[in-house]
Design a protein around this motif. Structure first.
Motif, PDB file in Angstrom:
ATOM      1  N   VAL A  58       0.861  -1.274  -0.008  1.00  0.00           N
ATOM      2  CA  VAL A  58       0.188  -0.202   0.101  1.00  0.00           C
ATOM      3  C   VAL A  58       0.749   1.176  -0.067  1.00  0.00           C
ATOM      4  O   VAL A  58       0.501   2.293  -0.799  1.00  0.00           O
ATOM      5  N   ARG A  61       2.097   2.048  -3.399  1.00  0.00           N
ATOM      6  CA  ARG A  61       1.170   2.536  -4.270  1.00  0.00           C
ATOM      7  C   ARG A  61       1.000   4.284  -3.781  1.00  0.00           C
ATOM      8  O   ARG A  61       0.987   5.062  -4.940  1.00  0.00           O
ATOM      9  N   VAL A  62       1.204   4.629  -2.545  1.00  0.00           N
ATOM     10  CA  VAL A  62       0.686   5.871  -2.291  1.00  0.00           C
ATOM     11  C   VAL A  62       2.092   6.798  -2.375  1.00  0.00           C
ATOM     12  O   VAL A  62       2.144   8.180  -2.302  1.00  0.00           O
ATOM     13  N   GLY A 215      -1.257  -2.249  -8.985  1.00  0.00           N
ATOM     14  CA  GLY A 215      -2.435  -1.722  -9.526  1.00  0.00           C
ATOM     15  C   GLY A 215      -3.487  -1.620  -8.535  1.00  0.00           C
ATOM     16  O   GLY A 215      -3.238  -2.029  -7.297  1.00  0.00           O
ATOM     17  N   VAL A 216      -4.671  -1.196  -8.971  1.00  0.00           N
ATOM     18  CA  VAL A 216      -5.662  -0.914  -7.882  1.00  0.00           C
ATOM     19  C   VAL A 216      -6.234  -2.175  -7.237  1.00  0.00           C
ATOM     20  O   VAL A 216      -6.479  -2.343  -6.029  1.00  0.00           O
ATOM     21  N   ARG A 217      -6.286  -3.162  -8.091  1.00  0.00           N
ATOM     22  CA  ARG A 217      -6.884  -4.582  -7.698  1.00  0.00           C
ATOM     23  C   ARG A 217      -5.826  -5.268  -6.490  1.00  0.00           C
ATOM     24  O   ARG A 217      -6.143  -5.592  -5.568  1.00  0.00           O
ATOM     25  N   GLN A 218      -4.639  -5.002  -6.919  1.00  0.00           N
ATOM     26  CA  GLN A 218      -3.520  -5.661  -6.080  1.00  0.00           C
ATOM     27  C   GLN A 218      -3.467  -4.817  -4.593  1.00  0.00           C
ATOM     28  O   GLN A 218      -3.253  -5.443  -3.528  1.00  0.00           O
ATOM     29  N   THR A 219      -3.607  -3.353  -4.637  1.00  0.00           N
ATOM     30  CA  THR A 219      -3.530  -2.618  -3.739  1.00  0.00           C
ATOM     31  C   THR A 219      -4.687  -2.974  -2.659  1.00  0.00           C
ATOM     32  O   THR A 219      -4.613  -3.229  -1.500  1.00  0.00           O
ATOM     33  N   TRP A 220      -6.119  -3.006  -3.167  1.00  0.00           N
ATOM     34  CA  TRP A 220      -7.028  -3.461  -2.370  1.00  0.00           C
ATOM     35  C   TRP A 220      -6.907  -4.954  -1.761  1.00  0.00           C
ATOM     36  O   TRP A 220      -7.562  -5.059  -0.705  1.00  0.00           O
TER      37      TRP A 220
END
Length: 366
Positions: A58, A61-62, A215-220
């Motif tokens: 995470v 990602r940020v 990606g968004v999916r992996q992050t969530w």
């Protein structure tokens, strides 16, 4: 080979939190034999490592310095959960668990992690460089929080024995939260450049620094597994806490060793992250992790424990003893001399590690 290693890492960090959660469900409310306690303990350690891994996903990602904040908050949630679960079932001797754990976290971060990171960078680059403005502000926040929550209770007269009155505890909790919030605002918005790694001239590019963010999916997915891991850590800690306390008592060790064990366990993965950053000549990231964890450990743990003390049995003793006061004062002075120049050598790293070794020795032999 690297792809296979990454795939293996992704697999174990996915199933370990689930296994730790299953161990919690199976063992909850039961008296566990020695073998079962060992299995739950291994699941607990694995869940801690997995939680920090998903926090790092995470964080990637940020971006930085937000990544250090995510990691520090995740570790602090684990710390608070462990303290509350131990205090809930520890009786009168658990009244100092919060103090011992928070103080141990300060010593580990400000001396252990900082010293090891300085040593690693100085051995590779001779001199470690970082932003004195950002690190100095973070250190000032750590010293203020530590003094206000760990030192003042030993000198106030409202209640004896290092305990705050209700009004004093409420003030300390609110002030800690405010300082933490202001520090985060400065670190992420107003003076974010003070907390970014220093770029040396001619420094080689690290492929990990430029790796594409998840990606968004992996992050969530990591967010979900992070939540599962945190729940499993808190629950599994409750299952093994009687064994930890019994082992410390049977060995004739001080109760403060329990706090040291908690802090070492939750900060171990963060120590590895700081050392990895130091090896890549990103000393500022290492300091962000160290001081950010210390700030979060006090600024979030003390308010949470203060709130929990409403329903937890027994007193909440926060004041440290004279020996720890000397160590904290020396740590503050040495840390200031380390960060003010914005450059440090091998010597500063060894000085911090000697202070950390003294703390560990005095924890086992006060």
């Amino acid at each position: 080979m690297k792809t296979g290693t990454n795939a293996l890492s992704a697999r174990w960090t996915s199933w370990v939190p689930v296994a730790a959660a299953l161990a919690l469900v199976v063992g909850w409310g039961r008296h566990l034999p020695g073998f079962a306690v060992t299995v739950v303990g291994l699941c607990l350690v694995g869940a801690v490592l997995a939680a920090v891994h998903h926090a790092e996903v995470v964080a990637h990602r940020v971006g930085e310095p937000f990544g250090s904040i995510v990691l520090a908050v995740a570790v602090t949630v684990i710390e608070v959960g462990l303290i509350v679960t131990l205090m809930a079932g520890g009786g009168g001797k658990a009244s100092t668990y919060a103090r011992d754990t928070v103080f141990a976290a300060v010593m580990i971060t400000c001396n252990g992690i900082v010293g090891l990171s300085l040593l690693v960078t100085a051995l590779r680059k001779r001199i470690a460089v970082f932003h004195a403005e950002g690190s100095g502000g973070a250190l000032a926040t750590v010293c203020t929080l530590a003094t206000m929550t760990l030192v003042l209770p030993s000198f106030t007269t409202g209640r004896p024995g290092g305990e705050f009155t209700t009004a004093q505890l409420v003030f300390a909790a609110i002030a800690s939260l405010c300082l933490y919030a202001i520090f985060i605002a400065v670190q992420t918005v107003r003076h974010r450049d003070y907390f970014l790694p220093v770029e040396r001239e001619g420094r080689r590019s690290d492929p990990d620094e430029h790796a594409p963010p998840p990606g968004v999916r992996q992050t969530w997915w990591s967010v979900a597994l992070l939540f599962v891991a945190l729940v499993a850590v808190v629950g599994d800690a409750k299952l093994v806490s009687p064994t930890i306390e019994g082992g410390v008592e049977s060995a004739g060790l001080p109760n403060s060793v329990v706090g040291l064990v908690i802090a070492l366990m939750v900060l171990m993965p963060e120590t590895l992250a700081a050392v990895r950053a130091a090896r890549r000549d990103r000393m500022q990231t290492s300091l962000n992790l160290a001081y950010g964890s210390a700030i979060a450990s006090i600024g979030l743990t003390v308010p949470a424990i203060a709130l929990a003390s409403v329903w937890l049995p027994g007193a909440l003793i926060l004041g440290i003893n004279p020996t720890h006061l000397v160590l904290l004062t020396l740590t503050a002075v040495v840390s200031a001399l380390t960060v003010v120049p914005g450059r440090a050598t091998l010597l500063q790293g060894f000085v911090h590690l000697v202070l950390f070794a003294a703390f560990v020795l005095l924890s086992f032999s006060p």
